[in-house]
Design a protein around this motif. Structure first.
Motif, PDB file in Angstrom:
ATOM      1  N   VAL A   5       0.320  -1.081  -0.173  1.00 55.02           N
ATOM      2  CA  VAL A   5      -0.225   0.237  -0.436  1.00 55.02           C
ATOM      3  C   VAL A   5       0.871   1.224   0.116  1.00 55.02           C
ATOM      4  O   VAL A   5       0.585   1.993  -0.479  1.00 55.02           O
ATOM      5  CB  VAL A   5      -0.740  -0.362   0.847  1.00 55.02           C
ATOM      6  CG1 VAL A   5      -1.766   1.100   1.358  1.00 55.02           C
ATOM      7  CG2 VAL A   5      -1.797  -1.012   1.429  1.00 55.02           C
ATOM      8  N   TRP A   6       1.505   1.086   0.593  1.00 54.71           N
ATOM      9  CA  TRP A   6       2.888   2.756   1.175  1.00 54.71           C
ATOM     10  C   TRP A   6       3.732   2.591  -0.263  1.00 54.71           C
ATOM     11  O   TRP A   6       4.002   3.303  -0.661  1.00 54.71           O
ATOM     12  CB  TRP A   6       3.661   2.189   1.835  1.00 54.71           C
ATOM     13  CG  TRP A   6       5.315   3.338   2.246  1.00 54.71           C
ATOM     14  CD1 TRP A   6       5.897   3.139   2.349  1.00 54.71           C
ATOM     15  CD2 TRP A   6       4.412   4.402   2.814  1.00 54.71           C
ATOM     16  NE1 TRP A   6       6.253   5.071   2.356  1.00 54.71           N
ATOM     17  CE2 TRP A   6       5.233   5.537   2.967  1.00 54.71           C
ATOM     18  CE3 TRP A   6       2.678   5.076   3.566  1.00 54.71           C
ATOM     19  CZ2 TRP A   6       4.873   6.728   4.053  1.00 54.71           C
ATOM     20  CZ3 TRP A   6       2.755   5.932   4.276  1.00 54.71           C
ATOM     21  CH2 TRP A   6       4.214   6.946   4.444  1.00 54.71           C
ATOM     22  N   TYR A   7       3.899   0.879  -0.900  1.00 54.73           N
ATOM     23  CA  TYR A   7       4.618   2.059  -2.568  1.00 54.73           C
ATOM     24  C   TYR A   7       3.594   2.058  -3.360  1.00 54.73           C
ATOM     25  O   TYR A   7       4.074   2.687  -4.468  1.00 54.73           O
ATOM     26  CB  TYR A   7       5.514   0.825  -2.729  1.00 54.73           C
ATOM     27  CG  TYR A   7       6.946   0.437  -1.805  1.00 54.73           C
ATOM     28  CD1 TYR A   7       7.650   1.984  -1.168  1.00 54.73           C
ATOM     29  CD2 TYR A   7       6.589  -0.611  -0.942  1.00 54.73           C
ATOM     30  CE1 TYR A   7       8.476   1.720   0.177  1.00 54.73           C
ATOM     31  CE2 TYR A   7       8.669  -1.041  -0.159  1.00 54.73           C
ATOM     32  CZ  TYR A   7       8.997   0.468   0.273  1.00 54.73           C
ATOM     33  OH  TYR A   7       9.986   0.109   0.819  1.00 54.73           O
ATOM     34  N   ALA A   8       2.322   1.566  -3.399  1.00 54.09           N
ATOM     35  CA  ALA A   8       1.708   1.878  -4.685  1.00 54.09           C
ATOM     36  C   ALA A   8       1.385   3.172  -5.067  1.00 54.09           C
ATOM     37  O   ALA A   8       1.741   4.500  -4.541  1.00 54.09           O
ATOM     38  CB  ALA A   8      -0.303   1.454  -4.134  1.00 54.09           C
ATOM     39  N   ARG A   9       1.664   3.564  -6.284  1.00 51.94           N
ATOM     40  CA  ARG A   9       1.592   5.023  -7.615  1.00 51.94           C
ATOM     41  C   ARG A   9       0.837   4.224  -8.561  1.00 51.94           C
ATOM     42  O   ARG A   9       0.736   2.836  -9.198  1.00 51.94           O
ATOM     43  CB  ARG A   9       2.809   5.043  -7.397  1.00 51.94           C
ATOM     44  CG  ARG A   9       4.148   4.555  -8.055  1.00 51.94           C
ATOM     45  CD  ARG A   9       5.403   5.403  -8.487  1.00 51.94           C
ATOM     46  NE  ARG A   9       5.995   5.092  -6.596  1.00 51.94           N
ATOM     47  CZ  ARG A   9       6.669   6.121  -6.549  1.00 51.94           C
ATOM     48  NH1 ARG A   9       7.766   6.716  -7.518  1.00 51.94           N
ATOM     49  NH2 ARG A   9       7.415   5.792  -4.916  1.00 51.94           N
ATOM     50  N   LEU A  10       0.475   5.559  -9.736  1.00 50.42           N
ATOM     51  CA  LEU A  10       0.032   5.640 -10.687  1.00 50.42           C
ATOM     52  C   LEU A  10       1.252   6.604 -11.527  1.00 50.42           C
ATOM     53  O   LEU A  10       2.020   7.875 -11.282  1.00 50.42           O
ATOM     54  CB  LEU A  10      -0.869   6.968 -10.521  1.00 50.42           C
ATOM     55  CG  LEU A  10      -2.141   5.619 -10.537  1.00 50.42           C
ATOM     56  CD1 LEU A  10      -3.758   6.654 -10.713  1.00 50.42           C
ATOM     57  CD2 LEU A  10      -2.506   4.458 -10.624  1.00 50.42           C
TER      58      LEU A  10
END
Length: 481
Positions: A192-197
């Motif tokens: 979740v912390w590393y998730a990005r678009l």
């Protein structure tokens, strides 16, 4: 291979505890629907029970540079959507008057569609993320969702999208928030912390970009964002005077300190700025202090920014390094109290600049490396000091032309905003409880869609109230600036 049975036992216990917490928090969120039913989120305050919107705007004006307030009103009167961008206090007051959950996350506080955009990560990748955190504060997660949904409705109205299609776009936006939050609730904390678009990955895969026009537009905006860097900012905002590089004089939008009547000794102000910047460095990480410590301020100017922020103290500072061509512009922007504090109570931070920076660091996946804060002596006005946050003026920063979007384009964009907002809330709130509360059904989606329609109608009424206030002479607006 030898296995440490004691370690394995501890690991299994920790895993079971984590699973139990996830189940427990999800069940709590589901049960919370009895306290605040999903359908209740459709409610808006009755018009007769609302505060006068112009009164609220005038209250904000007392804390702003008086000569710039008419520019703010002029920008808000461009359309109901631009009015909405400057009406965060009005909406916070309205949200405080309706039923709300106690499922909290770090809120953007002003999560309308124009406050999302393109940014550079430290790895020099272009990402899509939230932009404005002036109003950030912990609060009910649904307030950000409502702010976003109503902005999608208003943007659709501005763009001439039909009633039916607008409702579909808003509902799909809210659904994407709900489903993204549920997906994050099943994922690991670090994922979740590393998730990005990542914009480059989206362009390469074509994910969500179903037409050639959509792909072409996205590519053009990505290239434009990359072009909005420190070099482009220097070309736009600086000029050479008597062999020295200085900030351009472009009143009332950009006024160097040498042109401000309130400043008797510009050089003394520069010395003060350089002194204050030294303590601002303490809010950065050591390696960033090392980089920025090699620069010093050689000029500064007051700069008008945004719509909702017009009238606040906002400066650009020309920073020079070891050589004349080693320069960039630092933005120093006033941080006032969050509009959410009028309902939710005061922030826990001593300085509002710190509140903004900490909220941004929590919610954004790729923040500006020089983002920090400092309380500084006032240059304009009679205040003894002003809270500021600081960052680069431009570093691959870009926004998408919402007023040019087709219904399909607005739908894609709104879903990207919803995913990004859910990611920010999942990082900072109880994602298990929020996901449990939202559930599998579309009840929340429909309720927020109904809210967006009703609130857009209230916003239209407020927009006309400001028009009438200008016509009657109650307030003054300066248009075209």
């Amino acid at each position: 291979m030898r296995i440490d049975n004691e370690w394995l036992s501890v690991a299994m216990t920790a895993s079971e505890t984590q699973a139990d917490q996830r189940t427990e928090r999800t069940a709590y969120g589901k049960s919370y629907r009895r306290e605040v039913p999903l359908e209740s989120h459709a409610a808006v305050p009755a018009p007769a029970e609302r505060a006068d919107p112009v009164d609220l705007l005038e209250q904000q004006a007392t804390e702003r540079v008086p000569s710039l307030v008419p520019i703010r009103y002029g920008r808000m009167l461009v359309s109901p959507f631009t009015f909405y961008r400057g009406a965060a206090l009005i909406m916070a007051t309205d949200l405080g008057a309706v039923r709300r959950t106690e499922l909290t996350a770090q809120l953007c506080g002003d999560a309308h569609v124009s406050n999302f955009g393109l940014f550079a990560s430290t790895e020099r990748r272009l990402v899509f993320d939230l932009n404005d955190f002036d109003e950030t504060l912990p609060g009910p997660f649904e307030w950000d969702v409502k702010r976003l949904a109503a902005s999608v409705e208003l943007a659709g109205r501005d763009n001439g999208v039909s009633d039916k299609r607008r409702a579909e776009i808003v509902r799909a936006c809210v659904k994407n928030y709900r489903e993204t939050m549920r997906a994050f609730a099943k994922d690991s904390t670090l994922n979740v912390w590393y998730a990005r678009l990542d914009v480059d990955e989206i362009l390469a895969s074509g994910d969500g970009l179903k037409t050639k026009r959509a792909r072409r537009t996205a590519t053009e905006q990505a290239n434009k964002a990359r072009g909005r860097d420190r070099t482009q900012a220097l070309r736009k905002f600086t000029t050479e005077q008597d062999g020295e590089v200085r900030i351009v004089h472009d009143p009332p939008l950009v006024v160097p300190i040498s042109e401000l009547p309130e400043v008797a000794d510009p050089q003394a102000v520069l010395e003060q700025i350089n002194s204050q910047l030294k303590s601002y460095l303490a809010t950065l990480t050591p390696e960033r202090r090392q980089v920025l410590g090699q620069f010093h301020a050689i000029d500064a100017a007051h700069k008008v920014v945004g719509v909702g922020s017009v009238g606040t103290r906002a400066w650009i500072v020309l920073m020079e390094g070891a050589a004349r061509d080693d320069a960039f512009l630092l933005q120093v922007k006033q941080a006032q109290s969050s509009v959410l504090e009028t309902v939710l109570g005061p922030a826990t931070q001593d300085e509002h600049g710190e509140r903004v920076v900490l909220g941004q660091r929590l919610m954004q996946v790729a923040g500006d490396p020089f983002l920090g804060w400092k309380r500084m002596p006032a240059i304009l006005g009679n205040e003894t000091s002003v809270d500021y946050y600081l960052r680069q003026l431009r570093d691959w920063k870009g926004s998408l032309p919402i007023d040019e979007m087709t219904p399909t384009g607005l739908g894609i964009y709104a879903k990207a905003c919803a995913w990004t907002l859910a990611r920010a809330h999942a990082r900072t709130g109880d994602r298990f409880a929020i996901a449990g509360y939202l559930g599998k059904s579309e009840a929340f989606d429909h309720a927020i869609t109904d809210f967006a329609t009703a609130y857009a109608d209230l916003n239209d009424s407020d927009y006309h109230a400001l028009e009438e206030a200008v016509s009657s002479g109650r307030v003054r607006a300066q248009t075209g600036v």
